[in-house]
Design a protein around this motif. Structure first.
Motif, short mmCIF file in Angstrom:
data_model
loop_
_atom_site.label_atom_id
_atom_site.label_comp_id
_atom_site.label_asym_id
_atom_site.label_seq_id
_atom_site.Cartn_x
_atom_site.Cartn_y
_atom_site.Cartn_z
N ALA A 33 0.86 -1.17 0.00
CA ALA A 33 0.00 0.00 0.00
C ALA A 33 0.90 1.23 0.00
O ALA A 33 2.01 1.21 0.55
CB ALA A 33 -0.90 0.00 1.23
N ILE A 34 0.43 2.29 -0.61
CA ILE A 34 1.20 3.52 -0.71
C ILE A 34 0.38 4.68 -0.14
O ILE A 34 -0.83 4.79 -0.40
CB ILE A 34 1.57 3.85 -2.17
CG1 ILE A 34 2.36 2.70 -2.78
CG2 ILE A 34 2.35 5.16 -2.24
CD1 ILE A 34 3.70 2.43 -2.11
N ALA A 35 1.04 5.50 0.63
CA ALA A 35 0.39 6.69 1.18
C ALA A 35 1.16 7.93 0.75
O ALA A 35 2.37 7.88 0.54
CB ALA A 35 0.33 6.62 2.70
N TRP A 36 0.44 9.04 0.64
CA TRP A 36 1.05 10.34 0.42
C TRP A 36 0.84 11.18 1.67
O TRP A 36 -0.27 11.24 2.21
CB TRP A 36 0.43 11.05 -0.78
CG TRP A 36 0.90 10.56 -2.10
CD1 TRP A 36 0.30 9.63 -2.90
CD2 TRP A 36 2.09 10.96 -2.80
NE1 TRP A 36 1.03 9.44 -4.04
CE2 TRP A 36 2.14 10.24 -4.02
CE3 TRP A 36 3.12 11.87 -2.52
CZ2 TRP A 36 3.17 10.40 -4.94
CZ3 TRP A 36 4.14 12.02 -3.44
CH2 TRP A 36 4.16 11.29 -4.64
N PHE A 37 1.91 11.82 2.09
CA PHE A 37 1.89 12.75 3.21
C PHE A 37 2.39 14.11 2.71
O PHE A 37 3.03 14.20 1.67
CB PHE A 37 2.82 12.28 4.33
CG PHE A 37 2.36 11.07 5.07
CD1 PHE A 37 2.45 9.81 4.50
CD2 PHE A 37 1.86 11.18 6.36
CE1 PHE A 37 2.03 8.68 5.19
CE2 PHE A 37 1.44 10.05 7.07
CZ PHE A 37 1.53 8.81 6.48
#
Length: 126
Positions: A33-37
């Motif tokens: 899974a990939i998240a953007w912050f």
């Protein structure tokens, strides 16, 4: 060496668009899974969006919902963040992160992340 590299940052006028890329080197993003912050100096890093690995389910923070779109291209080992209708308050360093390998969900919890990129600066100004 495992790396995430963000690109696509720069100066954009209010109301404009920008697409950020998060490319993986040394491992496959397929299973993560990939998240953007994003982070503004003096403030905590804010999780704004994520996409799961196998189901492709997505999440958006209220601050970006309806304006930003996260997507992934596993063939290119890259995740994207399309940002539209940009506002000055979107100015920040944007980071991508990988987490939850083989899972069916995604997260924007800071302490759930396994790998981080080094960030790309987006400045929204006229």
């Amino acid at each position: 060496q495992l790396q995430l590299v963000e690109s696509g940052g720069g100066l954009v006028e209010p109301g404009g668009s920008r697409r950020l890329s998060c490319a993986a080197f040394g491992f496959s993003l397929d299973y993560y899974a990939i998240a953007w912050f994003r982070q503004v100096p003096g403030k905590e890093r804010e999780g704004i969006s994520c996409i799961s690995s196998n189901t492709g389910s997505t999440y958006y923070a209220d601050s970006v919902k309806g304006r930003f779109t996260i997507s992934r291209d596993n063939a290119k080992n890259t995740v994207y963040l399309q940002m539209n209708s940009l506002k000055p308050e979107d100015t920040a360093v944007y980071y991508c992160s990988a987490h939850n390998p083989y899972g069916s969900s995604c997260s924007t919890r800071f302490d759930a992340m396994d790998y981080w990129g080094t960030g790309t600066l987006v400045t929204v100004s006229s």
